[in-house]
Design a protein around this motif. Structure first.
Motif, mmCIF file in Angstrom:
data_model
loop_
_atom_site.group_PDB
_atom_site.id
_atom_site.type_symbol
_atom_site.label_atom_id
_atom_site.label_comp_id
_atom_site.label_asym_id
_atom_site.label_seq_id
_atom_site.Cartn_x
_atom_site.Cartn_y
_atom_site.Cartn_z
ATOM 1 N N LYS A 422 0.638 -1.378 -0.133
ATOM 2 C CA LYS A 422 -0.040 0.078 0.005
ATOM 3 C C LYS A 422 0.729 1.241 0.000
ATOM 4 C CE LYS A 422 -3.755 0.471 0.259
ATOM 5 N NZ LYS A 422 -4.719 1.066 -0.920
ATOM 6 N N LEU A 423 2.117 1.233 0.702
ATOM 7 C CA LEU A 423 2.960 2.476 0.691
ATOM 8 C C LEU A 423 3.609 2.601 -0.584
ATOM 9 C CD1 LEU A 423 4.510 4.657 2.128
ATOM 10 C CD2 LEU A 423 6.031 2.948 2.917
ATOM 11 N N TYR A 424 3.982 1.281 -1.182
ATOM 12 C CA TYR A 424 4.610 1.462 -2.448
ATOM 13 C C TYR A 424 3.652 2.056 -3.686
ATOM 14 C CZ TYR A 424 6.205 -0.726 -6.970
ATOM 15 O OH TYR A 424 6.545 -0.628 -8.066
ATOM 16 N N PHE A 425 2.678 1.635 -3.717
ATOM 17 C CA PHE A 425 1.707 2.228 -4.717
ATOM 18 C C PHE A 425 1.168 3.686 -4.335
ATOM 19 C CE2 PHE A 425 0.845 -2.281 -5.818
ATOM 20 C CZ PHE A 425 0.997 -2.263 -7.077
ATOM 21 N N MET A 426 1.133 3.859 -3.137
ATOM 22 C CA MET A 426 0.679 5.205 -2.790
ATOM 23 C C MET A 426 1.757 6.288 -3.123
ATOM 24 S SD MET A 426 -1.818 7.009 -1.078
ATOM 25 C CE MET A 426 -2.788 5.839 -0.250
ATOM 26 N N LEU A 427 3.034 5.833 -2.814
ATOM 27 C CA LEU A 427 3.916 6.845 -3.024
ATOM 28 C C LEU A 427 4.292 6.861 -4.530
ATOM 29 C CD1 LEU A 427 6.266 8.490 -1.751
ATOM 30 C CD2 LEU A 427 7.838 6.409 -1.523
ATOM 31 N N THR A 428 4.220 5.799 -5.318
ATOM 32 C CA THR A 428 4.434 5.701 -6.743
ATOM 33 C C THR A 428 3.741 6.682 -7.312
ATOM 34 O OG1 THR A 428 5.047 3.394 -6.589
ATOM 35 C CG2 THR A 428 4.513 4.351 -8.766
ATOM 36 N N VAL A 433 3.134 12.503 -9.644
ATOM 37 C CA VAL A 433 2.224 13.819 -9.519
ATOM 38 C C VAL A 433 3.215 14.847 -9.123
ATOM 39 C CG1 VAL A 433 0.540 14.798 -8.026
ATOM 40 C CG2 VAL A 433 0.066 12.797 -9.102
ATOM 41 N N ARG A 434 4.150 14.773 -8.303
ATOM 42 C CA ARG A 434 4.964 15.646 -7.691
ATOM 43 C C ARG A 434 5.900 16.213 -8.912
ATOM 44 N NH1 ARG A 434 2.022 16.758 -3.538
ATOM 45 N NH2 ARG A 434 2.316 15.455 -1.782
ATOM 46 N N ALA A 435 6.579 15.244 -9.622
ATOM 47 C CA ALA A 435 7.097 15.480 -11.145
ATOM 48 C C ALA A 435 6.500 16.433 -11.948
ATOM 49 C CB ALA A 435 7.793 14.435 -11.709
ATOM 50 N N LEU A 436 5.071 16.261 -11.986
ATOM 51 C CA LEU A 436 4.140 17.223 -12.800
ATOM 52 C C LEU A 436 4.107 18.627 -12.128
ATOM 53 C CD1 LEU A 436 1.258 14.558 -13.681
ATOM 54 C CD2 LEU A 436 3.622 14.952 -15.094
ATOM 55 N N SER A 504 7.465 12.387 -0.508
ATOM 56 C CA SER A 504 7.521 12.852 -2.018
ATOM 57 C C SER A 504 7.550 14.633 -2.137
ATOM 58 C CB SER A 504 6.358 12.278 -2.725
ATOM 59 O OG SER A 504 5.223 12.893 -2.315
ATOM 60 N N MET A 505 6.775 15.258 -1.214
ATOM 61 C CA MET A 505 7.195 16.582 -1.601
ATOM 62 C C MET A 505 8.570 17.022 -1.126
ATOM 63 S SD MET A 505 5.863 19.360 -2.664
ATOM 64 C CE MET A 505 4.315 19.298 -2.857
ATOM 65 N N LEU A 597 11.416 6.881 -4.638
ATOM 66 C CA LEU A 597 12.034 8.269 -4.787
ATOM 67 C C LEU A 597 13.128 8.275 -5.775
ATOM 68 C CD1 LEU A 597 11.703 9.386 -1.111
ATOM 69 C CD2 LEU A 597 10.373 9.979 -2.896
ATOM 70 N N GLN A 598 13.805 7.383 -5.647
ATOM 71 C CA GLN A 598 14.956 7.093 -6.828
ATOM 72 C C GLN A 598 14.421 6.959 -8.227
ATOM 73 O OE1 GLN A 598 17.300 3.884 -4.945
ATOM 74 N NE2 GLN A 598 19.246 5.310 -4.919
ATOM 75 N N ASN A 599 13.354 6.245 -8.249
ATOM 76 C CA ASN A 599 12.805 5.982 -9.353
ATOM 77 C C ASN A 599 12.188 7.159 -10.026
ATOM 78 O OD1 ASN A 599 12.080 3.705 -11.514
ATOM 79 N ND2 ASN A 599 10.081 4.759 -10.964
ATOM 80 N N MET A 600 11.609 8.257 -9.214
ATOM 81 C CA MET A 600 11.109 9.437 -9.922
ATOM 82 C C MET A 600 12.325 10.113 -10.391
ATOM 83 S SD MET A 600 9.469 12.459 -7.307
ATOM 84 C CE MET A 600 10.862 12.912 -6.594
ATOM 85 N N MET A 601 13.564 10.249 -9.603
ATOM 86 C CA MET A 601 14.544 11.023 -10.273
ATOM 87 C C MET A 601 15.048 10.404 -11.600
ATOM 88 S SD MET A 601 14.366 13.416 -8.057
ATOM 89 C CE MET A 601 15.618 14.121 -9.072
#
Length: 611
Positions: A422-428, A433-436, A504-505, A597-601
């Motif tokens: 649940k944490l994994y998908f919530m953070l994914t 959304v933050r990157a947008l 994430s923020m 978070l690394q995946n976002m970057m």
């Protein structure tokens, strides 16, 4: 004949007196004394509330017993630590060994409930480890300076100008070339190392070692790490395939394969040990008393001549798939189903959950490519893209949650694993959304997204926790949990959303500032904000992102207050109890948050290697 024992006639009747403490084997289950009555919700929370009345809910059983022990106020700090395989008293070891045991072994390697409880009891240490620690590590990882080289000359002899309109799409083309070997061994190596740690911690929650016993964990994970770094080398050295190394999707797809290797190894180990064909050794008659085979006549493994059920045909225990009958039976040939052990079926469901989770990486990268390559967008298109991704992630989350389950007897039946996924998908979905936010052009777009997000949290969440909504879900067949279990999961989801939003923020704002003013500005042109014709700028992004973060904190406090007022449930207390009851959750959550978070970057870095 001499009498060795004196026999005295007793007065006890043949019928056992009807008391309230039944005999369990040799021991009597004594009810608690009145002075140790049921604890209040504010002390223990839902996890241990109403043990007698909450049959079938997630907070009955092991978790309730541990929570009751954690809430009795007693401090059971061990007086011994393990060093070099030996137990030694605390006063006999050095200060360094005690600190290493306390802050490394007891929290991250082999988590202990007493150590984790001390950390999560304080709000600043709890959120410091779960929110700011993964955020700081992710920012430091992407801020490591790359060796950079100028772009090659074009056909006219001039250096390529990435600001030209035909070369500037989405988040930009490469402004510089980077060193392939630095990227492979430092940047991508640490990325894959975090992924392997996350997979290992998930297997720890599942209580299964994925590595071969003969090799051990250090050797096996080192071999996988070497393979993960060796395969991309020939792809880079061969001119015909070198273009693949410039695509982020190629690297994330390879990471998907690397993370799937432990799952494949664990599957091969189980198949080699014949864990898929039932019991490998026959059970004794005493052991069969505690299995269903004693009462139903089902086979435990190989055929036995002295079965209790005499009315069962002898050929029922044969292992042939096809059974041939005599001419008296007109049906001729009958098919018999092979029996798979419940543990092996549970592992297969666990593999399905991991596959769905890993596929989210590839889908997320494809979504990011689609959105960023079609910039700019108006407010309506932004809302469609954002909530389209939210719906996709929530569908994957719901499917994974159904596969995992929360109670014993369901497909996987693991509450801690459902917590982590649940944490994994919530953070994914939060990270994308933050990157947008870096490509929102007007304050109106920030306001529209924040109104939709805060409204759904403050209004819909308390409504979904009511008994009426739970009854509607049960009538429709969507939910089969008791109201206590359902309320517990909804409370847990609010706590997990709080962690995902803040982590994430914090990562987004920190990475924007570090990459814009740091040495890797040209490696991450997405955060450069240096185009005069671009409608995006740094001040707008940072200012309104900080306001959005503040609004999210206010909305989180508001929904927590509503839940406490309407349902008498403390969201923070429930999350703290989960971490204390299952101490392995702490390192697993930090690992999964760091990797997401690394995946976002990783999804926004622009790669063009120097050759």
């Amino acid at each position: 004949m001499p009498s060795f024992f004196q026999f005295t006639q007793g007065t006890e009747s043949r019928v056992r007196p009807n008391d309230s403490s039944p005999l369990l084997g040799r021991f009597r289950a004594v009810p608690p004394r009145p002075e140790f009555g049921v604890r209040r919700n504010s002390q223990l929370g839902l996890l241990s509330d109403s043990i007698a009345a909450g049959r079938g809910s997630v907070h009955v059983g092991y978790g309730a017993l541990i929570a009751a022990h954690l809430g009795d106020g007693s401090d059971s700090e061990d007086e011994c630590i393990r060093r070099d395989g030996r137990l030694e008293l605390v006063e006999h070891v050095s200060v360094w060994d005690r600190q290493w045991q306390r802050w490394v072994i007891d929290l991250w390697v082999k988590p202990r409930q007493s150590a984790v409880k001390k950390v999560v009891d304080r709000w600043w240490s709890r959120y410091g480890l779960l929110v700011f620690m993964p955020a700081i590590l992710a920012i430091a990882w992407c801020a490591i300076p790359f060796p950079q080289y100028p772009l090659p000359r074009d056909d006219d002899g001039d250096q390529e100008d990435p600001s030209k309109p035909h070369k500037r799409r989405g988040y930009g083309t490469a402004n510089v070339e980077v060193n392939f070997w630095f990227f492979l061994f430092i940047y991508y190596g640490f990325y894959n190392a975090t992924a392997l740690v996350w997979i290992t911690k998930v297997f720890n929650l599942y209580s299964l070692n994925w590595w071969p016993k003969i090799l051990g964990f250090p050797v096996t994970v080192s071999l996988i790490a070497i393979i993960s770094l060796a395969i991309p080398v020939p792809i880079y050295l061969i001119p015909e395939t070198r273009f693949l190394t410039n695509h982020n999707t190629s690297w994330i797809s390879w990471s998907f394969c690397v993370m799937a290797m432990p799952v494949a190894i664990a599957f091969l180990i189980l198949m080699t040990n014949e864990r898929h064909i039932g019991l490998r050794h026959s059970l004794s008659e005493t052991q069969r008393i505690f299995t269903t085979s004693w009462w139903t006549g089902e086979p435990d493994t190989m055929p036995r001549p002295d079965r209790r059920r005499r009315n069962v045909p002898g050929d029922l225990w044969e292992h042939d798939v096809l059974q041939s009958h005599g001419p008296m039976r007109p049906q001729g040939v009958a098919m018999r189903r092979r029996w798979l052990p419940a543990s092996f079926v549970r592992f297969l469901w666990f593999c399905v959950a991991l596959f769905i989770g890993l596929m989210a990486y590839v889908l997320g990268e494809a979504y990011a490519e689609l959105y960023l390559q079609t910039l700019p967008h108006n407010s309506f298109e932004t809302v469609v893209y954002v909530y389209g991704w939210i719906i996709t992630v929530h569908l994957l989350d719901a499917l994974t949650g159904w596969v995992l389950g929360i109670r014993e007897g369901e497909r996987v039946g693991s509450y801690p694993l459902s917590w982590v996924f649940k944490l994994y998908f919530m953070l994914t979905y939060q990270t994308y959304v933050r990157a947008l936010y870096a490509r929102l052009r007007t304050p109106t777009q920030f306001i529209v997204l924040q109104i939709l997000s805060s409204t759904s949290l403050v209004i819909l969440t308390p409504l979904m926790m009511t008994r009426t909504f739970h009854k509607i879900m049960c009538v429709l067949g969507i939910n089969g949990q008791t109201y206590g279990s359902y309320q517990k999961l909804q409370t847990r989801n609010v706590f997990i959303r709080f962690l995902a939003e803040n982590a994430s923020m914090a990562t987004f704002l920190g990475s924007v500032l570090v990459l814009h003013y740091g040495a890797n500005k040209d490696v991450y042109p997405y955060f450069a904000f240096d185009g005069e014709s671009e409608p995006y700028n740094l001040n707008l992004t940072v200012y309104f992102s900080a306001i959005t973060w503040l609004c999210e904190l206010v909305a989180s406090v508001a929904v927590r207050g509503l839940i406490r007022y309407c349902f008498e449930v403390d969201v923070g207390l429930e999350g703290k109890l989960d971490l204390a009851v299952w101490p392995e959750l702490l390192p697993t959550c930090v690992a999964v948050m760091l990797h997401v978070l690394q995946n976002m970057m990783f999804s926004i870095i622009q790669l063009q290697f120097h050759y």
